[in-house]
Design a protein around this motif. Structure first.
Motif, PDB file in Angstrom:
ATOM      1  N   LYS A 159       9.402   7.303   4.010  1.00  0.00           N
ATOM      2  CA  LYS A 159      10.124   6.866   5.213  1.00  0.00           C
ATOM      3  C   LYS A 159       9.634   7.564   6.481  1.00  0.00           C
ATOM      4  O   LYS A 159       9.820   7.067   7.584  1.00  0.00           O
ATOM      5  N   GLN A 160       9.009   8.720   6.312  1.00  0.00           N
ATOM      6  CA  GLN A 160       8.486   9.470   7.456  1.00  0.00           C
ATOM      7  C   GLN A 160       7.085   9.000   7.850  1.00  0.00           C
ATOM      8  O   GLN A 160       6.462   9.536   8.767  1.00  0.00           O
ATOM      9  N   GLY A 161       6.568   7.990   7.105  1.00  0.00           N
ATOM     10  CA  GLY A 161       5.243   7.472   7.420  1.00  0.00           C
ATOM     11  C   GLY A 161       4.108   8.280   6.834  1.00  0.00           C
ATOM     12  O   GLY A 161       2.939   8.070   7.177  1.00  0.00           O
ATOM     13  N   GLU A 162       4.434   9.207   5.912  1.00  0.00           N
ATOM     14  CA  GLU A 162       3.396  10.035   5.284  1.00  0.00           C
ATOM     15  C   GLU A 162       2.914   9.368   3.996  1.00  0.00           C
ATOM     16  O   GLU A 162       3.718   8.785   3.253  1.00  0.00           O
ATOM     17  N   TRP A 163       1.622   9.478   3.717  1.00  0.00           N
ATOM     18  CA  TRP A 163       1.067   8.967   2.467  1.00  0.00           C
ATOM     19  C   TRP A 163       1.181  10.045   1.394  1.00  0.00           C
ATOM     20  O   TRP A 163       0.702  11.159   1.573  1.00  0.00           O
ATOM     21  N   ILE A 164       1.841   9.698   0.278  1.00  0.00           N
ATOM     22  CA  ILE A 164       2.071  10.640  -0.829  1.00  0.00           C
ATOM     23  C   ILE A 164       1.248  10.201  -2.027  1.00  0.00           C
ATOM     24  O   ILE A 164       1.244   9.022  -2.392  1.00  0.00           O
ATOM     25  N   GLU A 165       0.562  11.144  -2.665  1.00  0.00           N
ATOM     26  CA  GLU A 165      -0.156  10.850  -3.911  1.00  0.00           C
ATOM     27  C   GLU A 165       0.857  10.530  -5.009  1.00  0.00           C
ATOM     28  O   GLU A 165       1.833  11.267  -5.187  1.00  0.00           O
ATOM     29  N   VAL A 166       0.646   9.432  -5.723  1.00  0.00           N
ATOM     30  CA  VAL A 166       1.523   9.089  -6.841  1.00  0.00           C
ATOM     31  C   VAL A 166       0.907   9.649  -8.117  1.00  0.00           C
ATOM     32  O   VAL A 166      -0.184   9.266  -8.515  1.00  0.00           O
ATOM     33  N   THR A 167       1.615  10.581  -8.717  1.00  0.00           N
ATOM     34  CA  THR A 167       1.139  11.164  -9.975  1.00  0.00           C
ATOM     35  C   THR A 167       2.213  10.965 -11.036  1.00  0.00           C
ATOM     36  O   THR A 167       3.407  11.016 -10.754  1.00  0.00           O
ATOM     37  N   ALA A 168       1.782  10.695 -12.250  1.00  0.00           N
ATOM     38  CA  ALA A 168       2.703  10.525 -13.372  1.00  0.00           C
ATOM     39  C   ALA A 168       2.048  11.115 -14.613  1.00  0.00           C
ATOM     40  O   ALA A 168       0.821  11.191 -14.707  1.00  0.00           O
ATOM     41  N   LEU A 169       2.876  11.565 -15.535  1.00  0.00           N
ATOM     42  CA  LEU A 169       2.354  12.053 -16.808  1.00  0.00           C
ATOM     43  C   LEU A 169       1.803  10.881 -17.610  1.00  0.00           C
ATOM     44  O   LEU A 169       2.224   9.732 -17.408  1.00  0.00           O
ATOM     45  N   PRO A 170       0.885  11.141 -18.547  1.00  0.00           N
ATOM     46  CA  PRO A 170       0.275  10.037 -19.303  1.00  0.00           C
ATOM     47  C   PRO A 170       1.290   9.121 -19.991  1.00  0.00           C
ATOM     48  O   PRO A 170       1.066   7.922 -20.109  1.00  0.00           O
TER      49      PRO A 170
END
Length: 315
Positions: free
Chosen positions: A216-227
């Motif tokens: 919502k702040q307009g920042e790009w966040i890396e999407v990480t998930a466990l296998p």
């Protein structure tokens, strides 16, 4: 929010009312806030996931002329192969740096829908490709049904509200291949910033980093998930249906650093689509004096056709 929340579907499926309510609250709040979660406790086994990635790599390693023989004109890429650079994000002229394959619904007990959907395309050169792909399709579809049941309760609907629309729905399992980058991309990226068309998307763990979501702040966040986790996000259809209560968040797949341009990337999302007759009219439960209705009435089929034209997949 600097990372996507993690939730456990086994809590919702359990007979424990407290755990069920906890899951509904957590996924509902996450989808209102950032539109993405990492989900464990789903129905897709690690073994089946690994098998599908093996089959997908075998397919994309086939010679270009063989892959292109499975490209079907006139159906907007809804089944079979779509060649490199053909799809672009809404409003972007450069094609994405990817090619992909689509598995679609195998309709049961509904001749009208069976006639409406294109048939799946069988690949002769990779004998287990279709069987493994459709096995994964069914496990992801089952997971999507339960997630939508939780969201129905969060919105204030009957738990089974979505069942009649997504069982035998027009869902797509997409296997994506992002080839090594061989020259300066000139403004093109692996997948430009976009929102998904559908109700919800379920993403199996990708083979490399690159997925980012805008908060919502307009920042790009890396999407990480466990296998063992699926990444699940809200699509534009669900955002529209809920009058922006649940957020279809803009996301993208960025190009890797130059030193990793020689590495390919594979990704397998499941796009949960309803039957084309489903009304996407804003739900009364999501319309208030402070949040008046913001979208015109439309069906899922009409909305899908509009978007396929915008993506360059339909003329």
């Amino acid at each position: 929010m600097k990372k996507i929340p993690s939730v456990d579907l086994s809590e919702f499926i359990s007979d424990d009312t407290t755990k069920k309510k906890k899951f509904i609250k957590e996924i509902g709040e996450a989808f209102e806030e950032i539109g993405f979660v990492a989900l464990r406790g789903h129905f897709l086994s690690d073994e089946l996931s690994a098998k599908l990635y093996t089959e997908v790599k075998l397919f994309f390693d086939l010679p270009e002329e063989i892959k292109q023989s499975y490209e079907i004109e006139g159906i907007g890429g809804q089944r079979g192969f779509t060649s490199f650079g053909k799809e672009s994000a809404k409003g972007k002229k450069e094609g994405d740096l990817k090619e992909f394959w689509h598995f679609g619904q195998e309709v049961v007990d509904n001749e009208k829908l069976k006639a409406e959907y294109p048939k799946n395309v069988l690949v002769k050169e990779v004998p287990n490709f279709n069987e493994v792909g459709m096995e994964a399709y069914k496990k992801l579809e089952k997971t999507a049904i339960y997630v939508l049941r939780a969201l129905a309760l969060h919105i204030g609907l009957d738990e089974l509200y979505f069942d009649k629309y997504v069982i035998n729905g027009n869902s797509i399992l997409r296997s994506i291949y992002y080839p090594p980058i061989k020259g300066e991309p000139k403004g093109a990226v692996r997948a430009a910033a976009h929102g998904d068309i559908n109700l919800i998307t379920l993403l199996m763990g990708a083979s490399a980093a690159g997925l980012q979501v805008k908060n919502k702040q307009g920042e790009w966040i890396e999407v990480t998930a466990l296998p063992e986790q699926l990444v699940i996000n809200v699509g534009d259809m669900l955002e529209r249906l809920t009058n922006n209560k649940l957020r279809s968040t803009i996301h993208r797949v960025v190009n890797p650093p130059r030193e990793d341009w020689d590495k390919p990337r594979y990704s397998i999302p499941f796009f949960t689509h309803p039957i084309s007759e489903m009304p996407l009219n804003c739900l009364p439960e999501c319309i208030t004096e402070t949040h008046p209705k913001v979208y015109d009435d439309i069906t899922a089929g009409e909305f899908l056709n509009e978007r396929l034209k915008e993506l360059g997949l339909l003329k």
